[in-house]
Design a protein around this motif. Sequence first.
Motif, PDB file in Angstrom:
ATOM      1  N   VAL A  34       2.613  28.020 -16.128  1.00 30.45           N
ATOM      2  CA  VAL A  34       1.302  27.391 -16.353  1.00 30.45           C
ATOM      3  C   VAL A  34       1.443  26.151 -17.222  1.00 30.45           C
ATOM      4  CG1 VAL A  34      -0.956  27.711 -17.429  1.00 30.45           C
ATOM      5  CG2 VAL A  34       0.006  29.513 -16.009  1.00 30.45           C
ATOM      6  N   ILE A  35       2.263  26.249 -18.275  1.00 27.45           N
ATOM      7  CA  ILE A  35       2.454  25.089 -19.160  1.00 27.45           C
ATOM      8  C   ILE A  35       3.133  23.942 -18.413  1.00 27.45           C
ATOM      9  CG2 ILE A  35       3.679  24.280 -21.218  1.00 27.45           C
ATOM     10  CD1 ILE A  35       3.162  27.009 -22.458  1.00 27.45           C
ATOM     11  N   ASN A  36       4.082  24.276 -17.546  1.00 31.44           N
ATOM     12  CA  ASN A  36       4.723  23.233 -16.739  1.00 31.44           C
ATOM     13  C   ASN A  36       3.721  22.569 -15.787  1.00 31.44           C
ATOM     14  OD1 ASN A  36       7.254  23.588 -17.890  1.00 31.44           O
ATOM     15  ND2 ASN A  36       7.854  25.179 -16.423  1.00 31.44           N
ATOM     16  N   GLN A  37       2.819  23.373 -15.238  1.00 35.00           N
ATOM     17  CA  GLN A  37       1.795  22.813 -14.349  1.00 35.00           C
ATOM     18  C   GLN A  37       0.833  21.914 -15.121  1.00 35.00           C
ATOM     19  OE1 GLN A  37      -0.035  25.598 -11.451  1.00 35.00           O
ATOM     20  NE2 GLN A  37       1.522  27.074 -12.131  1.00 35.00           N
ATOM     21  N   ILE A  38       0.526  22.286 -16.365  1.00 34.52           N
ATOM     22  CA  ILE A  38      -0.338  21.435 -17.200  1.00 34.52           C
ATOM     23  C   ILE A  38       0.370  20.127 -17.514  1.00 34.52           C
ATOM     24  CG2 ILE A  38      -1.523  21.252 -19.423  1.00 34.52           C
ATOM     25  CD1 ILE A  38      -1.858  24.298 -19.365  1.00 34.52           C
ATOM     26  N   ASN A  39       1.677  20.212 -17.774  1.00 31.49           N
ATOM     27  CA  ASN A  39       2.471  18.992 -17.987  1.00 31.49           C
ATOM     28  C   ASN A  39       2.401  18.062 -16.785  1.00 31.49           C
ATOM     29  OD1 ASN A  39       3.636  18.742 -20.564  1.00 31.49           O
ATOM     30  ND2 ASN A  39       5.114  20.356 -20.125  1.00 31.49           N
ATOM     31  N   GLU A  40       2.565  18.662 -15.584  1.00 33.87           N
ATOM     32  CA  GLU A  40       2.499  17.861 -14.362  1.00 33.87           C
ATOM     33  C   GLU A  40       1.108  17.239 -14.182  1.00 33.87           C
ATOM     34  OE1 GLU A  40       3.594  20.380 -11.166  1.00 33.87           O
ATOM     35  OE2 GLU A  40       5.661  20.696 -11.870  1.00 33.87           O
ATOM     36  N   ALA A  41       0.063  18.010 -14.486  1.00 34.24           N
ATOM     37  CA  ALA A  41      -1.292  17.494 -14.360  1.00 34.24           C
ATOM     38  C   ALA A  41      -1.528  16.327 -15.320  1.00 34.24           C
ATOM     39  CB  ALA A  41      -2.297  18.616 -14.630  1.00 34.24           C
ATOM     40  N   ILE A  79      -4.592  30.414 -20.500  1.00 32.23           N
ATOM     41  CA  ILE A  79      -3.655  30.595 -21.614  1.00 32.23           C
ATOM     42  C   ILE A  79      -3.998  31.798 -22.491  1.00 32.23           C
ATOM     43  CG2 ILE A  79      -2.736  29.531 -23.714  1.00 32.23           C
ATOM     44  CD1 ILE A  79      -1.592  28.339 -21.177  1.00 32.23           C
ATOM     45  N   PRO A  80      -5.277  31.998 -22.916  1.00 27.74           N
ATOM     46  CA  PRO A  80      -5.559  33.163 -23.777  1.00 27.74           C
ATOM     47  C   PRO A  80      -5.161  34.483 -23.142  1.00 27.74           C
ATOM     48  CG  PRO A  80      -7.400  31.629 -23.809  1.00 27.74           C
ATOM     49  CD  PRO A  80      -6.487  31.145 -22.748  1.00 27.74           C
ATOM     50  N   TYR A  81      -5.376  34.617 -21.821  1.00 26.78           N
ATOM     51  CA  TYR A  81      -5.003  35.863 -21.172  1.00 26.78           C
ATOM     52  C   TYR A  81      -3.484  36.017 -21.105  1.00 26.78           C
ATOM     53  CZ  TYR A  81      -9.582  34.445 -19.469  1.00 26.78           C
ATOM     54  OH  TYR A  81     -10.855  33.964 -19.385  1.00 26.78           O
ATOM     55  N   LEU A  82      -2.819  34.911 -20.806  1.00 27.56           N
ATOM     56  CA  LEU A  82      -1.363  34.951 -20.657  1.00 27.56           C
ATOM     57  C   LEU A  82      -0.654  35.214 -21.977  1.00 27.56           C
ATOM     58  CD1 LEU A  82      -0.945  31.976 -18.173  1.00 27.56           C
ATOM     59  CD2 LEU A  82      -0.817  34.408 -17.658  1.00 27.56           C
ATOM     60  N   ILE A  83      -1.300  34.826 -23.075  1.00 26.53           N
ATOM     61  CA  ILE A  83      -0.699  35.108 -24.393  1.00 26.53           C
ATOM     62  C   ILE A  83      -0.502  36.614 -24.571  1.00 26.53           C
ATOM     63  CG2 ILE A  83      -1.141  35.056 -26.886  1.00 26.53           C
ATOM     64  CD1 ILE A  83      -2.465  32.361 -26.517  1.00 26.53           C
ATOM     65  N   MET A  84      -1.509  37.395 -24.092  1.00 27.11           N
ATOM     66  CA  MET A  84      -1.431  38.848 -24.236  1.00 27.11           C
ATOM     67  C   MET A  84      -0.384  39.467 -23.312  1.00 27.11           C
ATOM     68  SD  MET A  84      -3.544  39.320 -26.592  1.00 27.11           S
ATOM     69  CE  MET A  84      -3.335  37.638 -27.193  1.00 27.11           C
ATOM     70  N   GLN A  85       0.127  38.690 -22.348  1.00 32.23           N
ATOM     71  CA  GLN A  85       1.131  39.201 -21.416  1.00 32.23           C
ATOM     72  C   GLN A  85       2.559  38.901 -21.861  1.00 32.23           C
ATOM     73  OE1 GLN A  85      -0.324  41.016 -19.026  1.00 32.23           O
ATOM     74  NE2 GLN A  85      -2.241  40.322 -19.995  1.00 32.23           N
ATOM     75  N   ILE A  86       2.686  38.162 -22.968  1.00 26.30           N
ATOM     76  CA  ILE A  86       4.023  37.809 -23.453  1.00 26.30           C
ATOM     77  C   ILE A  86       4.714  39.065 -23.995  1.00 26.30           C
ATOM     78  CG2 ILE A  86       5.336  36.454 -25.127  1.00 26.30           C
ATOM     79  CD1 ILE A  86       3.132  34.367 -25.037  1.00 26.30           C
ATOM     80  N   GLU A  87       5.875  39.326 -23.475  1.00 26.98           N
ATOM     81  CA  GLU A  87       6.681  40.454 -23.958  1.00 26.98           C
ATOM     82  C   GLU A  87       7.920  39.906 -24.671  1.00 26.98           C
ATOM     83  OE1 GLU A  87       7.619  43.010 -20.747  1.00 26.98           O
ATOM     84  OE2 GLU A  87       5.527  43.557 -20.331  1.00 26.98           O
ATOM     85  N   ILE A  88       8.139  40.384 -25.867  1.00 24.70           N
ATOM     86  CA  ILE A  88       9.250  39.886 -26.689  1.00 24.70           C
ATOM     87  C   ILE A  88      10.553  40.567 -26.272  1.00 24.70           C
ATOM     88  CG2 ILE A  88      10.148  39.648 -29.032  1.00 24.70           C
ATOM     89  CD1 ILE A  88       7.274  39.748 -30.034  1.00 24.70           C
ATOM     90  N   ASP A  89      11.476  39.737 -25.842  1.00 26.06           N
ATOM     91  CA  ASP A  89      12.817  40.214 -25.493  1.00 26.06           C
ATOM     92  C   ASP A  89      13.767  39.739 -26.594  1.00 26.06           C
ATOM     93  OD1 ASP A  89      15.241  40.889 -24.466  1.00 26.06           O
ATOM     94  OD2 ASP A  89      14.799  40.186 -22.436  1.00 26.06           O
ATOM     95  N   GLU A  90      14.214  40.678 -27.418  1.00 26.47           N
ATOM     96  CA  GLU A  90      15.046  40.306 -28.564  1.00 26.47           C
ATOM     97  C   GLU A  90      16.341  39.616 -28.134  1.00 26.47           C
ATOM     98  OE1 GLU A  90      14.477  40.304 -31.717  1.00 26.47           O
ATOM     99  OE2 GLU A  90      12.469  41.167 -31.504  1.00 26.47           O
ATOM    100  N   GLU A  91      16.874  40.029 -27.011  1.00 25.76           N
ATOM    101  CA  GLU A  91      18.111  39.382 -26.525  1.00 25.76           C
ATOM    102  C   GLU A  91      17.851  37.917 -26.189  1.00 25.76           C
ATOM    103  OE1 GLU A  91      19.843  41.478 -23.330  1.00 25.76           O
ATOM    104  OE2 GLU A  91      20.171  43.346 -24.460  1.00 25.76           O
ATOM    105  N   GLN A  92      16.719  37.642 -25.534  1.00 27.56           N
ATOM    106  CA  GLN A  92      16.377  36.261 -25.195  1.00 27.56           C
ATOM    107  C   GLN A  92      16.118  35.437 -26.451  1.00 27.56           C
ATOM    108  OE1 GLN A  92      16.416  34.776 -22.241  1.00 27.56           O
ATOM    109  NE2 GLN A  92      17.073  36.669 -21.199  1.00 27.56           N
ATOM    110  N   VAL A  93      15.478  36.069 -27.434  1.00 29.71           N
ATOM    111  CA  VAL A  93      15.208  35.363 -28.695  1.00 29.71           C
ATOM    112  C   VAL A  93      16.508  34.989 -29.393  1.00 29.71           C
ATOM    113  CG1 VAL A  93      14.195  35.573 -31.000  1.00 29.71           C
ATOM    114  CG2 VAL A  93      12.939  36.434 -29.013  1.00 29.71           C
TER     115      VAL A  93
END
Length: 615
Positions: A34-41, A79-93
Amino acid sequence: MRKILATVFALCFGLNLLADTKIDDLNATDILSVINQINEANAQIAVIKAQSAENNETADKNVLFKTVSEKKEKLIEQIPYLIMQIEIDEEQVQKFKREMQNLESKIKRLKNSDNQNLYVKDKLEFERMRLDGLFYSSLLNLENIFKEGGKAVDVRLAVEETLLSFQTEFYAQFKEFKDSLNEEALAAHKSELEALEAHKKTLEEILHYLRDNAELLTSNYIISELNLKTAIDFINEKASFTSKFNVGKAAIIFVVFLFFVSFTTLLSRLTLWALMKFFVKHDSDRQTKGRIVEIIKRPMLLTLIAYAIDICVSIAYYPAPMPIKFANFLAITFVIAVTWLILSVLNGYGMVLINELTKKSGRKEVINLILKIIYFIIFVIALLIVLSKLGFNVSAIIASLGIGGLAVALATKDILANFFASVMLLFDNSFSQGDWIVCGDIEGTVVEIGLRKTTVRTFDNALIFVPNSKLASDPIRNWSRRKMGRRIRMLIGLEYSATTEQIKKCVEEIKQMLIDHPDIAKGDDMGSKKASRYDRGIVSIDDLAGYKSNLFVVVDEFADSSINILVYCFSKTIVWGEFLAVKEDVMLKIMNIVEANGLGFAFPSQSLYVEEVKK
């Protein structure tokens, strides 16, 4: 009651299905995408604006500009809805942190090397990663605030802290790096620099949106405070069937909705009790209280329903926040309901307030005008809140009113003139509601003094609306502003056959009758007797208050057909009906005095004298 239950069931099913469908859609969407699409827009919008500027056109009129802008707004709303879908992956962090550390070490080695092209490229990649790190850390913080039931002020503070880092720490370091580059490096990496700045602008735009709509991330406050999530999970575990329909949420929604609706009458009575307890103490009868409660009950019901639906929608969408359109719609509905409730309370309780204060001051029109001004202020505040929820810039609207104040004043000069005239009339105390006034060809009883006009009821039962500016500029005759004395004036015509002694005796007896009459005003009844000597020197107390006691009975003129005696006096009463009775009694007594003195009333007549002609 059946209608309410049917509404509750429809609400439970509808919200559950709608919320579950929406959440499923969100799970299929990635916030990075979504953020990439906003960048493109934003990039497309920048190109369209540049082309429009070259053609001396306005970008707002471009169809493509509107299409892309609407697409970008819809993406930002997710964005507000997608924030709640963020799952923290410690390995990725940890991987992200290692990459940043390795890249930072590489940049230090390349800074003084001959390969400046690679140094700039890696530095720009590092700045982008640092920017994303700040941004996504902020989103994770907002997610935690949401789940912990934080308030809107906590969301705003968290977002503003990130924006401050963007505009100070990041900006300073990026500017220092950009200034260190020579013209050749700037030219070679111009597109990468512009892309990073555009990316920063996109992230700031999203953060500004989250700050301005902080309520979206606090909609589950009641769930956190009452621990409704545990109750929902418990009910779902105990449910004997498995389905996509969330039984736990439906049950909680049902209970919450009925809970608020059932308290309508009780809260209406509590509101009335609180007003009478803490504001103006007044022992109203049961009928009056019941009428006020009925006035308050309907807006109270709408307010409770609006608030209950707001909570129910929050429960239905949990763990995601409700959509911005739902939030704005419910907020506008709640503002309208609360405004209606406040106006109804003022309207219902206002009659008690006016009656109570009138006993003390006697100026109920002042309280009436104050209530109308309060109505207007409440309406304006509610309108501004609704406009802000609809996306209008309220600050810009208020600023434009300041700039265009002269134009507004010219366009509404009559309205303003009438408003200030009403204020002036109240301060001058020229008349009050219920007074009998005459202004030009307008005569009648004042019904109400409004913000723009005064309502007058004429004696032939017509209703006249008079602009306050007319009453403020024209002379007003107020017949009600008198404490004692309504004039009795009449001419008594006696026949010319009456003797001087008869007329003198008749005058003396009429005068003595008026002096002895209990309903005729005399000097001893004047208000100046109670006034201090200082008051007498400042103003004529009797004339100011409206005391009249003049009493004259004199031979006034020799008319064509009669000798006229002038009777001039004032009744004590100023009430029209009582005055007519006093006047009638005086006239009958005068008739008796005239008859007792052997006199007769003259009527228009002519005498003809014929002279004899000498032959």
